[in-house]
Design a protein around this motif. Structure first.
Motif, short mmCIF file in Angstrom:
data_model
loop_
_atom_site.label_atom_id
_atom_site.label_comp_id
_atom_site.label_asym_id
_atom_site.label_seq_id
_atom_site.Cartn_x
_atom_site.Cartn_y
_atom_site.Cartn_z
N GLN A 1 -17.89 -35.71 2.33
CA GLN A 1 -16.68 -34.91 2.29
C GLN A 1 -15.51 -35.69 1.71
OE1 GLN A 1 -15.74 -33.23 6.11
NE2 GLN A 1 -17.76 -32.26 6.35
N VAL A 2 -14.67 -34.99 0.99
CA VAL A 2 -13.45 -35.57 0.44
C VAL A 2 -12.27 -34.70 0.87
CG1 VAL A 2 -12.17 -36.13 -1.67
CG2 VAL A 2 -14.63 -36.56 -1.56
N THR A 3 -11.29 -35.30 1.51
CA THR A 3 -10.10 -34.55 1.91
C THR A 3 -9.12 -34.47 0.74
OG1 THR A 3 -8.84 -36.48 2.65
CG2 THR A 3 -10.35 -35.45 4.25
N TYR A 4 -8.11 -33.64 0.90
CA TYR A 4 -7.10 -33.51 -0.16
C TYR A 4 -6.34 -34.82 -0.36
CZ TYR A 4 -7.72 -28.59 -1.18
OH TYR A 4 -8.25 -27.40 -1.62
N ALA A 5 -6.11 -35.55 0.70
CA ALA A 5 -5.41 -36.83 0.57
C ALA A 5 -6.27 -37.83 -0.20
CB ALA A 5 -5.06 -37.38 1.94
N GLN A 6 -7.56 -37.89 0.11
CA GLN A 6 -8.47 -38.78 -0.62
C GLN A 6 -8.59 -38.37 -2.08
OE1 GLN A 6 -11.85 -38.09 1.97
NE2 GLN A 6 -11.65 -40.10 2.94
N LEU A 7 -8.61 -37.08 -2.31
CA LEU A 7 -8.69 -36.57 -3.68
C LEU A 7 -7.48 -37.01 -4.49
CD1 LEU A 7 -10.44 -34.68 -5.50
CD2 LEU A 7 -8.98 -32.80 -4.75
N GLN A 8 -6.30 -36.89 -3.91
CA GLN A 8 -5.08 -37.28 -4.61
C GLN A 8 -5.06 -38.78 -4.91
OE1 GLN A 8 -1.43 -36.16 -2.67
NE2 GLN A 8 -0.25 -36.43 -4.54
N ARG A 9 -5.46 -39.58 -3.94
CA ARG A 9 -5.49 -41.03 -4.16
C ARG A 9 -6.49 -41.41 -5.26
NH1 ARG A 9 -4.70 -41.15 1.63
NH2 ARG A 9 -6.97 -41.25 1.99
N SER A 10 -7.63 -40.74 -5.27
CA SER A 10 -8.65 -41.03 -6.28
C SER A 10 -8.17 -40.65 -7.68
CB SER A 10 -9.94 -40.28 -5.94
OG SER A 10 -10.51 -40.75 -4.73
N ILE A 11 -7.50 -39.53 -7.80
CA ILE A 11 -6.97 -39.09 -9.10
C ILE A 11 -5.99 -40.12 -9.64
CG2 ILE A 11 -5.53 -37.35 -10.24
CD1 ILE A 11 -6.78 -35.32 -8.19
N ARG A 12 -5.09 -40.57 -8.78
CA ARG A 12 -4.09 -41.55 -9.21
C ARG A 12 -4.75 -42.88 -9.58
NH1 ARG A 12 1.23 -40.36 -7.99
NH2 ARG A 12 1.76 -42.57 -7.84
N ALA A 13 -5.78 -43.28 -8.83
CA ALA A 13 -6.47 -44.54 -9.11
C ALA A 13 -7.20 -44.48 -10.44
CB ALA A 13 -7.45 -44.86 -7.98
N VAL A 14 -7.91 -43.38 -10.69
CA VAL A 14 -8.64 -43.25 -11.95
C VAL A 14 -7.67 -43.16 -13.13
CG1 VAL A 14 -10.20 -41.77 -13.30
CG2 VAL A 14 -10.67 -42.22 -10.88
N ALA A 15 -6.58 -42.44 -12.96
CA ALA A 15 -5.58 -42.35 -14.03
C ALA A 15 -5.03 -43.73 -14.36
CB ALA A 15 -4.46 -41.42 -13.61
N SER A 16 -4.72 -44.51 -13.33
CA SER A 16 -4.20 -45.86 -13.55
C SER A 16 -5.23 -46.75 -14.24
CB SER A 16 -3.79 -46.48 -12.20
OG SER A 16 -2.79 -45.72 -11.57
N GLY A 17 -6.49 -46.63 -13.82
CA GLY A 17 -7.54 -47.43 -14.44
C GLY A 17 -7.77 -47.06 -15.89
N LEU A 18 -7.77 -45.78 -16.20
CA LEU A 18 -7.94 -45.34 -17.59
C LEU A 18 -6.80 -45.83 -18.47
CD1 LEU A 18 -9.11 -41.61 -17.10
CD2 LEU A 18 -10.53 -43.57 -17.78
N TYR A 19 -5.59 -45.79 -17.92
CA TYR A 19 -4.40 -46.15 -18.71
C TYR A 19 -4.26 -47.66 -18.86
CZ TYR A 19 0.45 -46.00 -20.33
OH TYR A 19 1.60 -46.14 -21.07
N HIS A 20 -4.26 -48.38 -17.74
CA HIS A 20 -4.02 -49.82 -17.77
C HIS A 20 -5.27 -50.62 -18.12
CE1 HIS A 20 0.03 -49.37 -16.26
NE2 HIS A 20 -0.40 -48.67 -15.20
N GLY A 21 -6.41 -50.19 -17.61
CA GLY A 21 -7.62 -50.96 -17.81
C GLY A 21 -8.36 -50.67 -19.10
N LEU A 22 -8.33 -49.41 -19.54
CA LEU A 22 -9.12 -49.01 -20.71
C LEU A 22 -8.25 -48.58 -21.89
CD1 LEU A 22 -11.84 -47.09 -18.72
CD2 LEU A 22 -12.21 -49.16 -20.03
N GLY A 23 -6.94 -48.59 -21.71
CA GLY A 23 -6.04 -48.32 -22.82
C GLY A 23 -6.02 -46.88 -23.30
N VAL A 24 -6.39 -45.93 -22.47
CA VAL A 24 -6.36 -44.52 -22.85
C VAL A 24 -4.90 -44.06 -22.89
CG1 VAL A 24 -7.09 -42.18 -22.29
CG2 VAL A 24 -8.63 -44.11 -21.84
N ARG A 25 -4.52 -43.44 -23.97
CA ARG A 25 -3.13 -43.03 -24.16
C ARG A 25 -3.02 -41.53 -24.42
NH1 ARG A 25 -2.59 -47.09 -22.01
NH2 ARG A 25 -1.37 -48.94 -22.61
N LYS A 26 -1.79 -41.06 -24.38
CA LYS A 26 -1.51 -39.64 -24.62
C LYS A 26 -2.09 -39.23 -25.98
CE LYS A 26 2.25 -36.30 -25.13
NZ LYS A 26 3.72 -36.08 -25.09
N GLY A 27 -2.81 -38.11 -25.98
CA GLY A 27 -3.40 -37.60 -27.21
C GLY A 27 -4.81 -38.09 -27.48
N ASP A 28 -5.28 -39.12 -26.75
CA ASP A 28 -6.65 -39.59 -26.90
C ASP A 28 -7.61 -38.58 -26.29
OD1 ASP A 28 -5.77 -41.88 -28.12
OD2 ASP A 28 -6.08 -43.19 -26.37
#
Length: 568
Positions: free
Chosen positions: A81-108
């Motif tokens: 099970q995933v709660t809404y709070a866990q879902l929100q934290r996971s979204i923010r973590a993956v977004a940060s990883g894609l942006y800072h760790g993998l260099g994904v930028r707007k429009g990619d």
């Protein structure tokens, strides 16, 4: 006001959202059909320009006091099970990883190849939140089909399930796995969730007019095209989905998802829309009839958004079902036409379950018409409902293009804030489908009745031209499916020197059936005009269909041509 307290308020407010009208919504002066429904004050589409899909969806999550305990997703196989709070934290973590760790930028463009999973909506919302562009694909596609989509979309990153890695490994695009793998491919979405929560959440300037996703149409009648959808398209559909859920569901309802999230139906409804209403969704990785029934019983599922093949399976196998389906209250049907005959048979087998059909396209974010009550659906069998709020429509005469009044058949045109921006790198197809004033030419043949209910007859390109007459395959398929010894059927055009084309049926017989070609021909002939008769029948083990349940007629046409050549 708490999340739980706000729900009944929204339900009470919705009673004023339906205009009482006995008309069709047709304006004789303009030839336009207008929705007889309107959004209440609680469901207005936001006008602020600096808003993206992820920001809007997250803003609709339950209040923090309830988000930690309210369950958003449950994996049907593992019961994780995933709660809404866990879902929100996971979204923010993956977004940060894609942006800072993998260099994904707007429009990619980020290409996603995975079956349904709890990670899927996390990935999609993370991509949206950094202004990147989502391009999902069907995991059953071949390696060459996937390579074409990666190239056409211009993907800068691939996110793939481990079992699909072999299909993307040779494309030269960096690849991130969804889950851990024991080999050298160690970086995964799971690890981003665990390791990226300390990274600063990226602040990207995204507007509603920016591109959010490129979804590829099923290509049932031609080459698949990349449908460009903006953040404003998705935000508009989120509002409409939230309105429809409040209009027909309770806050503690449980939904079951087996619709693939790479398809607009699954993405809009389960990957985004239900989160705006605090609903709990049971998630299946892939569809299996018995597994679906087991999940309904185990989790007391109330709502089942489905497609016609699933409804057909329930009807044909009702006597063999080994499950308690008493919790089920509502079944929705979309993505492909549901016949009047199948609708009536379903209601007879499951009288306690509401069955409502809707209509939409990838090009309109999956929406256009909807039934707001089961009483309406029962009173208009074969219809897919009325235009939902923000939508207007035309029925264009196929020959002249003139707008037609109620009960006249023509091509359905629709207009709404959910309508796509166009087709990717395909100006010719865009010009042929989108009129300069914003009307989307659906390619569907249909009509509105005098009460404003829409009836879809068939795809215009799929109409069979027999001796100057037009024959709708869907009409013949509905008749065939009503035969007790027919499990499934599809009708295609077969070239003929004298008539131009003749209707040919592909039929899946029930186990043990010895139904003959002549018996089928006569069965149909007794129920239709002479020009509509099936002239040839072939038996097949399964009807090829897309993930959304649409018959892949072009595959059957190719099959019939090969059979013809082999007999020459």
């Amino acid at each position: 006001m708490s999340f739980e307290e706000s729900w009944p308020t929204a339900i009470d407010n919705r009673t004023n959202s339906v205009r009482r009208s006995d008309s069709s919504g047709f304006d004789q002066q303009t030839g336009i059909y207008h929705s007889l429904l309107q959004l209440g004050d609680d469901f207005q589409i936001p006008t602020r320009h600096d808003l993206d899909t992820s920001k809007y969806v997250l803003s609709q999550f339950p209040h923090p006091d309830h988000a930690e305990s309210r369950v958003a997703l449950i994996d049907s196989a593992t019961n994780h099970q995933v709660t809404y709070a866990q879902l929100q934290r996971s979204i923010r973590a993956v977004a940060s990883g894609l942006y800072h760790g993998l260099g994904v930028r707007k429009g990619d463009v980020v290409f996603v190849l995975s079956p349904n999973s709890i990670l899927y909506p996390i990935i999609c919302l993370a991509i949206f939140s950094i202004g990147a562009i989502l391009s999902p694909a069907n995991p059953i596609n071949t390696q060459s089909e996937i390579a074409k989509q990666i190239l056409d979309s211009g993907a800068k990153l691939v996110i793939a399930a481990p079992e699909e890695l072999h299909k993307v490994a040779t494309n030269g695009v960096p690849t991130l796995l969804t889950t851990r793998m024991s080999s050298d491919y160690s970086l995964s979405i799971e690890e981003l969730i665990e390791c990226s929560d300390t990274l600063e959440f990226p602040q990207v300037q995204i507007t509603q007019s920016d591109i959010a996703a490129i979804l590829y149409s099923s290509g049932t009648t031609g080459i698949s095209k990349g449908v460009i959808l903006t953040h404003s398209n998705f935000i508009a559909i989120m509002i409409l989905l939230k309105w429809s859920v409040y209009a027909s569901s309770a806050q503690n309802d449980v939904f079951l998802c087996f619709i693939p999230m790479f398809h607009i139906y699954g993405l809009a409804f389960f990957g985004l829309g239900l989160f705006c209403s605090g609903i709990t969704t049971i998630l299946m990785q892939r569809f299996d009839l018995q597994a679906m029934l087991d999940s309904i019983q185990a989790h007391k599922v109330n709502n089942l958004p489905a497609v016609p093949p699933v409804i057909l399976g329930l009807v044909k196998h009702a006597s063999k079902l080994r499950c308690d389906l008493s919790s089920l209250r509502r079944v929705g049907s979309g993505a492909a036409p549901l016949s009047k005959e199948l609708t009536e048979e379903f209601r007879e087998r499951f009288p306690w379950v509401e069955l409502r059909q809707g209509y939409g396209l990838t090009e309109s974010c999956g929406a256009a018409t909807f039934f707001v009550s089961d009483e309406q659906a029962k009173a208009h069998p074969g219809s897919c409902g009325r235009l939902i709020p923000t939508f207007s429509a035309k029925v264009a005469d196929i020959a002249t293009g003139l707008a037609l009044p109620p009960c006249r058949e023509g091509e359905i045109w629709i207009k709404s804030p959910t309508v796509m921006k166009g087709y990717l790198k395909n100006e010719e197809a865009t010009a042929a489908t989108l009129a300069s004033d914003g009307w989307l030419k659906t390619g569907d043949l249909g009509y509105f009745d005098e009460d404003g209910f829409l009836y879809i007859l068939d795809r215009i390109k799929e109409l069979i031209k027999h001796n100057g007459y037009q024959v709708a395959p869907a009409e013949l398929e509905a008749i065939l499916l009503n035969h007790p010894q027919v499990l499934d059927a599809a009708v295609i055009p077969l070239e003929d020197e004298e008539a131009g084309q003749i209707p040919m049926a592909y039929v899946v017989r029930a186990a043990g059936s010895e139904l003959s070609e002549e018996q089928i021909i006569q069965y149909v002939a007794h129920q239709v005009a002479p020009y509509k008769k099936v002239r040839k029948v072939a038996f097949i083990s399964a009807i090829p269909k897309s993930a959304a349940g649409k018959i892949l007629r072009k595959e059957l046409v190719s099959h019939s041509q090969l059979q013809k050549i082999s007999k020459m």
